[in-house]
Design a protein around this motif. Structure first.
Motif, mmCIF file in Angstrom:
data_model
loop_
_atom_site.group_PDB
_atom_site.id
_atom_site.type_symbol
_atom_site.label_atom_id
_atom_site.label_comp_id
_atom_site.label_asym_id
_atom_site.label_seq_id
_atom_site.Cartn_x
_atom_site.Cartn_y
_atom_site.Cartn_z
ATOM 1 N N PHE A 15 16.525 53.990 -2.822
ATOM 2 C CA PHE A 15 15.112 54.333 -2.966
ATOM 3 C C PHE A 15 14.280 53.225 -3.606
ATOM 4 C CE2 PHE A 15 16.817 58.711 -2.702
ATOM 5 C CZ PHE A 15 15.995 59.186 -1.701
ATOM 6 N N VAL A 16 14.928 52.164 -4.092
ATOM 7 C CA VAL A 16 14.181 51.090 -4.748
ATOM 8 C C VAL A 16 13.450 50.255 -3.699
ATOM 9 C CG1 VAL A 16 14.336 48.993 -6.128
ATOM 10 C CG2 VAL A 16 15.733 50.967 -6.735
ATOM 11 N N ALA A 17 12.147 50.307 -3.733
ATOM 12 C CA ALA A 17 11.286 49.467 -2.901
ATOM 13 C C ALA A 17 10.124 49.030 -3.798
ATOM 14 C CB ALA A 17 10.786 50.228 -1.683
ATOM 15 N N VAL A 18 9.232 48.229 -3.251
ATOM 16 C CA VAL A 18 8.218 47.590 -4.091
ATOM 17 C C VAL A 18 7.419 48.596 -4.911
ATOM 18 C CG1 VAL A 18 6.087 46.261 -4.046
ATOM 19 C CG2 VAL A 18 8.018 45.545 -2.656
ATOM 20 N N THR A 19 6.870 49.619 -4.257
ATOM 21 C CA THR A 19 6.015 50.567 -4.971
ATOM 22 C C THR A 19 6.798 51.373 -6.003
ATOM 23 O OG1 THR A 19 4.595 50.740 -3.022
ATOM 24 C CG2 THR A 19 4.408 52.481 -4.677
ATOM 25 N N VAL A 20 7.952 51.890 -5.591
ATOM 26 C CA VAL A 20 8.779 52.684 -6.513
ATOM 27 C C VAL A 20 9.249 51.812 -7.680
ATOM 28 C CG1 VAL A 20 10.910 54.004 -6.727
ATOM 29 C CG2 VAL A 20 9.493 54.253 -4.685
ATOM 30 N N TRP A 21 9.623 50.584 -7.379
ATOM 31 C CA TRP A 21 10.076 49.673 -8.434
ATOM 32 C C TRP A 21 8.951 49.398 -9.437
ATOM 33 C CZ3 TRP A 21 8.084 44.660 -9.245
ATOM 34 C CH2 TRP A 21 8.740 43.926 -10.222
ATOM 35 N N ALA A 22 7.769 49.095 -8.941
ATOM 36 C CA ALA A 22 6.659 48.747 -9.839
ATOM 37 C C ALA A 22 6.316 49.905 -10.769
ATOM 38 C CB ALA A 22 5.438 48.339 -9.016
ATOM 39 N N GLU A 23 6.231 51.129 -10.231
ATOM 40 C CA GLU A 23 5.896 52.283 -11.073
ATOM 41 C C GLU A 23 7.048 52.638 -12.017
ATOM 42 O OE1 GLU A 23 3.200 53.692 -11.665
ATOM 43 O OE2 GLU A 23 1.962 52.813 -10.097
ATOM 44 N N SER A 24 8.288 52.479 -11.554
ATOM 45 C CA SER A 24 9.440 52.767 -12.419
ATOM 46 C C SER A 24 9.486 51.806 -13.590
ATOM 47 C CB SER A 24 10.744 52.676 -11.611
ATOM 48 O OG SER A 24 10.761 53.626 -10.581
ATOM 49 N N LEU A 25 9.248 50.536 -13.308
ATOM 50 C CA LEU A 25 9.283 49.526 -14.372
ATOM 51 C C LEU A 25 8.205 49.795 -15.409
ATOM 52 C CD1 LEU A 25 11.280 47.164 -14.477
ATOM 53 C CD2 LEU A 25 9.427 45.664 -13.742
ATOM 54 N N ARG A 26 7.112 50.364 -14.974
ATOM 55 C CA ARG A 26 5.999 50.632 -15.881
ATOM 56 C C ARG A 26 6.201 51.920 -16.675
ATOM 57 N NH1 ARG A 26 0.458 52.524 -15.478
ATOM 58 N NH2 ARG A 26 0.845 53.352 -13.394
ATOM 59 N N ARG A 27 6.829 52.938 -16.064
ATOM 60 C CA ARG A 27 6.906 54.254 -16.694
ATOM 61 C C ARG A 27 8.223 54.534 -17.407
ATOM 62 N NH1 ARG A 27 1.852 57.053 -16.187
ATOM 63 N NH2 ARG A 27 0.800 56.082 -14.396
ATOM 64 N N LEU A 28 9.352 54.092 -16.829
ATOM 65 C CA LEU A 28 10.651 54.508 -17.345
ATOM 66 C C LEU A 28 10.931 54.079 -18.786
ATOM 67 C CD1 LEU A 28 13.003 54.063 -14.246
ATOM 68 C CD2 LEU A 28 11.926 56.140 -15.112
ATOM 69 N N PRO A 29 10.570 52.860 -19.223
ATOM 70 C CA PRO A 29 10.919 52.465 -20.593
ATOM 71 C C PRO A 29 10.354 53.388 -21.664
ATOM 72 C CG PRO A 29 10.264 50.555 -19.306
ATOM 73 C CD PRO A 29 9.950 51.756 -18.478
ATOM 74 N N ASP A 30 9.255 54.069 -21.395
ATOM 75 C CA ASP A 30 8.647 54.960 -22.395
ATOM 76 C C ASP A 30 9.157 56.396 -22.304
ATOM 77 O OD1 ASP A 30 7.093 52.852 -23.309
ATOM 78 O OD2 ASP A 30 5.496 53.250 -21.857
ATOM 79 N N MET A 31 10.106 56.668 -21.416
ATOM 80 C CA MET A 31 10.601 58.031 -21.228
ATOM 81 C C MET A 31 11.970 58.204 -21.861
ATOM 82 S SD MET A 31 9.563 58.578 -17.217
ATOM 83 C CE MET A 31 10.034 60.290 -17.255
ATOM 84 N N GLU A 32 12.304 59.452 -22.238
ATOM 85 C CA GLU A 32 13.656 59.767 -22.695
ATOM 86 C C GLU A 32 14.619 59.541 -21.535
ATOM 87 O OE1 GLU A 32 14.590 60.617 -25.686
ATOM 88 O OE2 GLU A 32 12.571 60.694 -26.563
ATOM 89 N N ARG A 33 15.823 59.036 -21.820
ATOM 90 C CA ARG A 33 16.745 58.671 -20.751
ATOM 91 C C ARG A 33 17.109 59.854 -19.826
ATOM 92 N NH1 ARG A 33 19.721 54.165 -19.478
ATOM 93 N NH2 ARG A 33 18.736 53.055 -21.203
ATOM 94 N N PRO A 34 17.333 61.081 -20.351
ATOM 95 C CA PRO A 34 17.665 62.192 -19.428
ATOM 96 C C PRO A 34 16.549 62.518 -18.440
ATOM 97 C CG PRO A 34 18.273 62.742 -21.685
ATOM 98 C CD PRO A 34 17.458 61.486 -21.761
ATOM 99 N N ALA A 35 15.317 62.159 -18.772
ATOM 100 C CA ALA A 35 14.200 62.488 -17.880
ATOM 101 C C ALA A 35 13.974 61.418 -16.818
ATOM 102 C CB ALA A 35 12.922 62.657 -18.697
ATOM 103 N N ARG A 36 14.622 60.265 -16.988
ATOM 104 C CA ARG A 36 14.311 59.151 -16.092
ATOM 105 C C ARG A 36 14.745 59.388 -14.653
ATOM 106 N NH1 ARG A 36 15.932 53.988 -20.008
ATOM 107 N NH2 ARG A 36 14.291 54.326 -21.556
#
Length: 236
Positions: A111-132
């Motif tokens: 599922f990693v593509a440009v759009t998904v990657w860009a939003e994941s890189l921006r959002r995931l670090p601030d989330m709890e790991r189980p929610a990622r």
């Protein structure tokens, strides 16, 4: 698992707030190319689900239309997807937990593509790991589902659109990618990486090619930006 369900639908809501529509519009041209190459509408939509990469899909249908040998098409599509490797390496470690199974990581890598990657890189670090993971799959599945639908829609509509409008739709995804990357920049090294990428991209496209241009660009430009940031932190 109400928390996981909430994270999943948070990913869905984020996708429907803009990213899914940008990538969906940008891949409408794939449907048009599939039709020109003589493929049915189902093959056009299925290419989005199985390949999930605009350049690889354009390469596939363009080569099929030119009657290129299937092994050569498979090799070219594989090489073009090498550019996604750095994106997988930066996102997958953020999704992994102690009990995460290998098939889940393989599915996430697909599922990693440009759009998904860009939003994941921006959002995931601030989330709890189980929610990622649920957030990631909610985001990715919505983007892919809407894009598969738009690919089928493009199969029927793109031929009736003016060529400048069709070309403009194809540019939506790269422009969105650049804007998202700039919005996620948090340090001078991040901005340097964007600057190096803009300066070196024409050179790697001209002298590397073969699907490896983005990989070389990431290693050289990103590596130089990281090294400059490292030296700046040591000097501070």
């Amino acid at each position: 698992m109400p928390a996981a369900r909430g994270a999943f639908f948070a990913g869905v809501r984020l996708a429907l707030s803009g990213p899914a529509f940008y990538v969906a519009l940008s891949l409408m041209g794939v449907g048009s190319l599939a039709r020109a190459a003589g493929f049915p509408v189902g093959a056009a939509a299925l290419s989005t689900i199985l390949l999930w990469a605009g350049p690889a899909q354009l390469l596939f249908f363009g080569a099929a239309a030119a009657k290129t040998a299937p092994p050569a098409i498979a090799l070219a599509v594989s090489l073009s997807s090498v550019r996604l490797l750095p994106m997988c390496l930066s996102v997958l470690p953020m999704l992994r937990e102690k009990k995460t199974r290998l098939p889940t990581m393989f599915a996430a890598a697909h599922f990693v593509a440009v759009t998904v990657w860009a939003e994941s890189l921006r959002r995931l670090p601030d989330m709890e790991r189980p929610a990622r993971k649920p957030f990631f799959f909610g985001l990715a599945l919505t983007c892919m589902g809407l894009t598969a639908f738009s690919t089928a829609l493009g199969f029927w509509l793109m031929g009736s659109l003016p060529k400048p409008l069709g070309a403009g739709l194809m540019m939506l995804s790269p422009i969105y990618f650049l804007a998202t990357t700039a919005r996620a920049a948090r340090s001078g090294a991040d901005w340097l990486a964007i600057l190096f990428g803009a300066l070196l991209a024409p050179l790697t496209m001209a002298y590397v090619g073969g699907g490896f241009d983005l990989l070389v660009l990431a290693l050289v430009g990103g590596g130089a930006a990281w090294f400059a940031g490292f030296k700046a932190r040591r000097a501070a």
